[in-house]
Design a protein around this motif. Structure first.
Motif, PDB file in Angstrom:
ATOM      1  N   ASN A  47      28.793  11.254 -13.641  1.00  0.00           N
ATOM      2  CA  ASN A  47      29.384  11.183 -12.299  1.00  0.00           C
ATOM      3  C   ASN A  47      28.893  12.337 -11.432  1.00  0.00           C
ATOM      4  O   ASN A  47      28.658  12.171 -10.227  1.00  0.00           O
ATOM      5  CB  ASN A  47      30.911  11.204 -12.402  1.00  0.00           C
ATOM      6  CG  ASN A  47      31.473   9.913 -12.967  1.00  0.00           C
ATOM      7  OD1 ASN A  47      30.867   8.854 -12.827  1.00  0.00           O
ATOM      8  ND2 ASN A  47      32.632  10.003 -13.608  1.00  0.00           N
ATOM      9  N   LYS A  54      25.463  11.465 -10.144  1.00  0.00           N
ATOM     10  CA  LYS A  54      25.530  10.580  -8.977  1.00  0.00           C
ATOM     11  C   LYS A  54      25.850  11.374  -7.715  1.00  0.00           C
ATOM     12  O   LYS A  54      25.263  11.117  -6.649  1.00  0.00           O
ATOM     13  CB  LYS A  54      26.580   9.491  -9.199  1.00  0.00           C
ATOM     14  CG  LYS A  54      26.241   8.479 -10.276  1.00  0.00           C
ATOM     15  CD  LYS A  54      27.211   7.307 -10.264  1.00  0.00           C
ATOM     16  CE  LYS A  54      28.644   7.748 -10.467  1.00  0.00           C
ATOM     17  NZ  LYS A  54      29.592   6.617 -10.448  1.00  0.00           N
ATOM     18  N   GLU A  71      24.664  -3.518 -11.446  1.00  0.00           N
ATOM     19  CA  GLU A  71      24.875  -2.539 -10.386  1.00  0.00           C
ATOM     20  C   GLU A  71      23.592  -2.392  -9.565  1.00  0.00           C
ATOM     21  O   GLU A  71      22.680  -1.669  -9.924  1.00  0.00           O
ATOM     22  CB  GLU A  71      25.286  -1.193 -10.980  1.00  0.00           C
ATOM     23  CG  GLU A  71      26.597  -1.229 -11.753  1.00  0.00           C
ATOM     24  CD  GLU A  71      27.776  -1.460 -10.845  1.00  0.00           C
ATOM     25  OE1 GLU A  71      27.625  -1.361  -9.612  1.00  0.00           O
ATOM     26  OE2 GLU A  71      28.862  -1.750 -11.361  1.00  0.00           O
ATOM     27  N   ASP A  73      28.246   6.702  -0.346  1.00  0.00           N
ATOM     28  CA  ASP A  73      29.417   6.044  -0.910  1.00  0.00           C
ATOM     29  C   ASP A  73      29.011   4.969  -1.909  1.00  0.00           C
ATOM     30  O   ASP A  73      29.640   4.825  -2.972  1.00  0.00           O
ATOM     31  CB  ASP A  73      30.257   5.433   0.210  1.00  0.00           C
ATOM     32  CG  ASP A  73      31.550   4.828  -0.314  1.00  0.00           C
ATOM     33  OD1 ASP A  73      32.381   5.595  -0.847  1.00  0.00           O
ATOM     34  OD2 ASP A  73      31.720   3.596  -0.211  1.00  0.00           O
ATOM     35  N   ALA A  74      27.931   4.225  -1.609  1.00  0.00           N
ATOM     36  CA  ALA A  74      27.462   3.182  -2.529  1.00  0.00           C
ATOM     37  C   ALA A  74      27.006   3.786  -3.854  1.00  0.00           C
ATOM     38  O   ALA A  74      27.270   3.217  -4.926  1.00  0.00           O
ATOM     39  CB  ALA A  74      26.319   2.400  -1.877  1.00  0.00           C
ATOM     40  N   GLN A 118      29.960   4.769  -6.026  1.00  0.00           N
ATOM     41  CA  GLN A 118      30.723   3.639  -6.564  1.00  0.00           C
ATOM     42  C   GLN A 118      30.055   2.998  -7.783  1.00  0.00           C
ATOM     43  O   GLN A 118      30.661   2.184  -8.473  1.00  0.00           O
ATOM     44  CB  GLN A 118      30.905   2.565  -5.482  1.00  0.00           C
ATOM     45  CG  GLN A 118      31.726   3.018  -4.292  1.00  0.00           C
ATOM     46  CD  GLN A 118      33.088   3.556  -4.677  1.00  0.00           C
ATOM     47  OE1 GLN A 118      33.803   2.970  -5.485  1.00  0.00           O
ATOM     48  NE2 GLN A 118      33.442   4.710  -4.114  1.00  0.00           N
ATOM     49  N   HIS A 174      28.871   2.325 -11.445  1.00  0.00           N
ATOM     50  CA  HIS A 174      29.368   2.719 -12.759  1.00  0.00           C
ATOM     51  C   HIS A 174      28.404   2.212 -13.817  1.00  0.00           C
ATOM     52  O   HIS A 174      27.606   1.311 -13.582  1.00  0.00           O
ATOM     53  CB  HIS A 174      30.780   2.174 -13.004  1.00  0.00           C
ATOM     54  CG  HIS A 174      30.823   0.679 -13.154  1.00  0.00           C
ATOM     55  ND1 HIS A 174      30.912  -0.176 -12.067  1.00  0.00           N
ATOM     56  CD2 HIS A 174      30.775  -0.113 -14.258  1.00  0.00           C
ATOM     57  CE1 HIS A 174      30.920  -1.433 -12.490  1.00  0.00           C
ATOM     58  NE2 HIS A 174      30.829  -1.425 -13.813  1.00  0.00           N
TER      59      HIS A 174
END
Length: 318
Positions: A136, A139, A174, A189-190, A193, A195
């Motif tokens: 995370n 990202k 994804e 934001d994309a 999101q 995962h």
């Protein structure tokens, strides 16, 4: 004299038009011809050096063939673990990433060269050597990295850079595509999101999907729009098949960069060396740990105060 010149022109024209489609004017046995080896160049921040050579002429009619592409690069690792994520390594990597990938300032070797907007395809590997918290964070760092692009004030405004992301698992569930998001806030934001699931990400499948997307969907054809690929990986391909062939095909249509992160193997390191565009030191960036990636981003942010270099925008945008 004038008649002789005309006959000579007609003779050359006839020879050219009877040549085979191999690209040689005289259709004869021809050996492969290679360039000399380049000088050894250090991969930024590491005691790893690479030199390379290219093909000047392919073989024809049974001539001596060219060597496999993977044998056209040699690596000399003096002490590959010596400087991982050291302050010197982070500084060198940040400098290379800024000059060769982010490109806010003019390139030192060509200060008048304008920048181009880009269609950027991101291959986000599952990076299994990182736990969920570190993934995370990766990202988050990726999203912040894209925010450093040019032009100002919003590098992903509709007429500027476009982005697409693939990977994360074998299923390719994804994915967000070119033109789906307008503005850097929406792109960030994309990314956040996305995962990963329990399926391993197959590098060959990702590279093949990247090739398809760059050639068939969403890409802009203007010559002033660069096609770039950024691969975030730990070097593990996680599937069978000729990954190198897929990488070479992708390199034929785009500039391929890679950020190698995590507990990669020596085989994985060597594979990634062949994923990226020549010269390797300008297209490969390496951090060993998530903490190293965090430090890299902190260093980039502290250096990211310069205004954008001039941009050569397509005529439809001027």
């Amino acid at each position: 004299m004038n008649y002789f010149s005309l006959d000579l022109v007609l003779l050359v024209f006839a020879v050219y038009n009877t040549a085979s489609c191999t690209g040689f004017i005289f259709d004869v046995r021809t050996d492969c011809l290679l360039t000399s080896w380049s000088s050894w160049a250090e991969v930024p921040g590491l005691d790893v050096h690479v030199h390379e050579r290219g093909i000047l002429r392919h073989e024809n009619k049974g001539g001596i063939p060219c060597p496999p592409r993977e044998t056209m690069r040699e690596v000399r690792a003096d002490d590959i673990m010596k400087r991982w994520d050291s302050p010197e390594h982070i500084q060198d990597t940040a400098r290379s990433l800024s000059e060769n990938f982010i490109r806010r300032n003019p390139k030192p070797d060509n200060p008048t060269e304008p920048g181009h907007i880009r269609d950027l395809l991101i291959v986000l590997d599952s990076v299994e050597s990182l736990d969920d918290e570190a993934f995370n964070s990766t990202k988050q760092n990726l999203a912040e990295l894209l925010g450093m692009f040019c032009p100002d004030p919003d590098p992903f405004a509709k007429l500027y850079n476009h982005a697409v992301l693939i990977g994360v698992s074998n299923s390719h569930d994804e994915v967000f595509e070119f033109n789906n998001y307008d503005g850097i806030a929406a792109v960030k934001d994309a990314i956040l999101q996305v995962h990963r699931d329990s399926n391993r990400s197959c590098m060959k499948s990702n590279l093949d999907a990247a090739f398809t997307m760059l050639t068939q969907t969403g890409i802009r054809s203007d010559i002033l729009v660069d096609k770039d690929v950024l691969i975030l990986t730990d070097g593990y391909s996680n599937c069978s098949g000729d990954v190198l062939a897929s990488a070479l095909r992708l390199r034929g249509i785009a500039r391929v960069f890679s950020l190698l992160i995590g507990s990669f193997s020596s085989n994985g390191f060597n594979d990634v060396l062949n994923y990226v565009t020549t010269p390797v030191p300008e297209h490969l960036f390496i951090v060993k740990t998530q903490q190293g990636f965090d430090q890299l981003m902190t260093t980039l942010e502290s250096q990211n105060n310069a205004s954008c270099m001039p941009f050569d925008l397509p005529s439809t945008m001027k």
